[in-house]
Motif scaffolding. Sequence first.
Motif, mmCIF file in Angstrom:
data_model
loop_
_atom_site.group_PDB
_atom_site.id
_atom_site.type_symbol
_atom_site.label_atom_id
_atom_site.label_comp_id
_atom_site.label_asym_id
_atom_site.label_seq_id
_atom_site.Cartn_x
_atom_site.Cartn_y
_atom_site.Cartn_z
ATOM 1 N N ASP A 11 5.670 -9.883 9.564
ATOM 2 C CA ASP A 11 6.661 -9.027 8.914
ATOM 3 C C ASP A 11 6.060 -7.744 8.328
ATOM 4 N N THR A 12 4.732 -7.685 8.232
ATOM 5 C CA THR A 12 4.078 -6.500 7.695
ATOM 6 C C THR A 12 3.957 -5.457 8.802
ATOM 7 N N ILE A 13 4.568 -4.319 8.569
ATOM 8 C CA ILE A 13 4.523 -3.224 9.537
ATOM 9 C C ILE A 13 3.685 -2.098 8.950
ATOM 10 N N LEU A 14 2.580 -1.795 9.613
ATOM 11 C CA LEU A 14 1.688 -0.745 9.136
ATOM 12 C C LEU A 14 2.211 0.626 9.543
ATOM 13 N N PRO A 15 2.027 1.636 8.684
ATOM 14 C CA PRO A 15 2.378 2.999 9.076
ATOM 15 C C PRO A 15 1.499 3.450 10.248
ATOM 16 N N ALA A 16 1.974 4.381 11.011
ATOM 17 C CA ALA A 16 1.261 4.842 12.207
ATOM 18 C C ALA A 16 -0.118 5.422 11.892
ATOM 19 N N ASP A 17 -0.296 5.971 10.682
ATOM 20 C CA ASP A 17 -1.586 6.576 10.342
ATOM 21 C C ASP A 17 -2.562 5.613 9.668
ATOM 22 N N LEU A 18 -2.259 4.326 9.661
ATOM 23 C CA LEU A 18 -3.143 3.310 9.108
ATOM 24 C C LEU A 18 -3.497 2.355 10.250
ATOM 25 N N ILE A 19 -4.688 2.519 10.813
ATOM 26 C CA ILE A 19 -5.070 1.849 12.050
ATOM 27 C C ILE A 19 -5.640 0.450 11.817
ATOM 28 N N MET B 105 0.847 -1.164 0.000
ATOM 29 C CA MET B 105 0.000 0.000 0.000
ATOM 30 C C MET B 105 0.898 1.235 0.000
ATOM 31 N N TYR B 106 0.313 2.297 -0.407
ATOM 32 C CA TYR B 106 1.032 3.562 -0.384
ATOM 33 C C TYR B 106 0.021 4.691 -0.279
ATOM 34 N N LYS B 107 0.455 5.767 0.298
ATOM 35 C CA LYS B 107 -0.381 6.945 0.445
ATOM 36 C C LYS B 107 -0.249 7.788 -0.812
ATOM 37 N N TYR B 108 -1.288 8.570 -1.126
ATOM 38 C CA TYR B 108 -1.226 9.474 -2.276
ATOM 39 C C TYR B 108 0.115 10.186 -2.302
ATOM 40 N N GLY B 109 0.676 10.326 -3.485
ATOM 41 C CA GLY B 109 1.996 10.931 -3.633
ATOM 42 C C GLY B 109 3.104 9.924 -3.418
ATOM 43 N N PHE B 110 2.746 8.645 -3.351
ATOM 44 C CA PHE B 110 3.677 7.531 -3.178
ATOM 45 C C PHE B 110 4.462 7.644 -1.872
ATOM 46 N N GLN B 111 3.770 8.094 -0.829
ATOM 47 C CA GLN B 111 4.358 8.176 0.505
ATOM 48 C C GLN B 111 4.016 6.909 1.282
ATOM 49 N N ASN B 112 4.821 6.602 2.286
ATOM 50 C CA ASN B 112 4.575 5.468 3.193
ATOM 51 C C ASN B 112 4.380 4.146 2.457
ATOM 52 N N LEU C 83 -21.825 -6.020 -12.784
ATOM 53 C CA LEU C 83 -22.611 -7.254 -12.784
ATOM 54 C C LEU C 83 -22.066 -8.313 -13.729
ATOM 55 N N ASP C 84 -21.158 -7.931 -14.641
ATOM 56 C CA ASP C 84 -20.498 -8.888 -15.527
ATOM 57 C C ASP C 84 -19.262 -9.497 -14.874
ATOM 58 N N GLY C 85 -18.940 -9.073 -13.656
ATOM 59 C CA GLY C 85 -17.793 -9.616 -12.945
ATOM 60 C C GLY C 85 -16.476 -8.932 -13.247
ATOM 61 N N GLU C 86 -16.526 -7.770 -13.881
ATOM 62 C CA GLU C 86 -15.315 -7.019 -14.185
ATOM 63 C C GLU C 86 -14.970 -6.086 -13.027
ATOM 64 N N VAL C 87 -13.703 -6.079 -12.631
ATOM 65 C CA VAL C 87 -13.265 -5.202 -11.545
ATOM 66 C C VAL C 87 -13.372 -3.751 -11.981
ATOM 67 N N GLN C 88 -13.957 -2.935 -11.120
ATOM 68 C CA GLN C 88 -14.073 -1.503 -11.380
ATOM 69 C C GLN C 88 -13.148 -0.681 -10.496
ATOM 70 N N ASP C 89 -12.899 -1.163 -9.259
ATOM 71 C CA ASP C 89 -12.044 -0.386 -8.367
ATOM 72 C C ASP C 89 -11.617 -1.221 -7.160
ATOM 73 N N PHE C 90 -10.461 -0.885 -6.625
ATOM 74 C CA PHE C 90 -9.960 -1.401 -5.359
ATOM 75 C C PHE C 90 -9.808 -0.192 -4.442
ATOM 76 N N ILE C 91 -10.470 -0.217 -3.293
ATOM 77 C CA ILE C 91 -10.456 0.927 -2.385
ATOM 78 C C ILE C 91 -9.941 0.480 -1.022
ATOM 79 N N VAL C 92 -8.953 1.196 -0.511
ATOM 80 C CA VAL C 92 -8.449 0.926 0.830
ATOM 81 C C VAL C 92 -9.354 1.636 1.833
ATOM 82 N N HIS C 93 -9.870 0.876 2.782
ATOM 83 C CA HIS C 93 -10.607 1.455 3.900
ATOM 84 C C HIS C 93 -9.715 1.420 5.130
ATOM 85 N N ASP C 94 -9.902 2.373 5.996
ATOM 86 C CA ASP C 94 -9.246 2.368 7.305
ATOM 87 C C ASP C 94 -10.329 2.643 8.333
ATOM 88 N N GLU C 95 -10.481 1.726 9.254
ATOM 89 C CA GLU C 95 -11.554 1.797 10.246
ATOM 90 C C GLU C 95 -12.917 1.946 9.564
#
Length: 95
Positions: A39-47, A1-8, A57-69
Motif C-alpha cells: 500500500d506504500t506508494i513512493l513518489p517518482a523522485d524517491l528511488i 516521509m515528506y520533501k522539504y516544504g511539506f511536499q510529496n 555514545l550515551d544512546g541518545e538519538v541525534q538525527d534521522f536522515i532519509v537516504h535515497d540510493e
Amino acid sequence: MYKYGFQNYFEADFTAFYPEVMTSGHWINVYLNFEFSKDTILPADLIDPSALVVFDLDGEVQDFIVHDEGVDSDYKFTDNEKKKMLNFITQQKLI
C-alpha cells in the motif's frame, strides 16, 4: 516521509528492517534498509529510500536522515516513521 516544504507527503508502512550498526568516533550510526507494504506508494523522485539514524555514545538519538540510493535526500521522516524505526532499534537492542 515528506520533501522539504511539506511536499510529496506520505506515511510509509514498513514491513521489514535490515540494520547495519557502525561506530565512528563519538557517534553510533544505524543504517536501515527497509521493505514497504504494497500500500506504500513512493513518489517518482524517491528511488531507493533508506535511513541513517545517528546516536551519541550515551544512546541518545541525534538525527534521522532519509537516504535515497545511499546518499542524503531532500526528504524527511514523519514522527510516526521515526517512532517505528526507534522501536525496532530498541527492541532489537542495536544500541
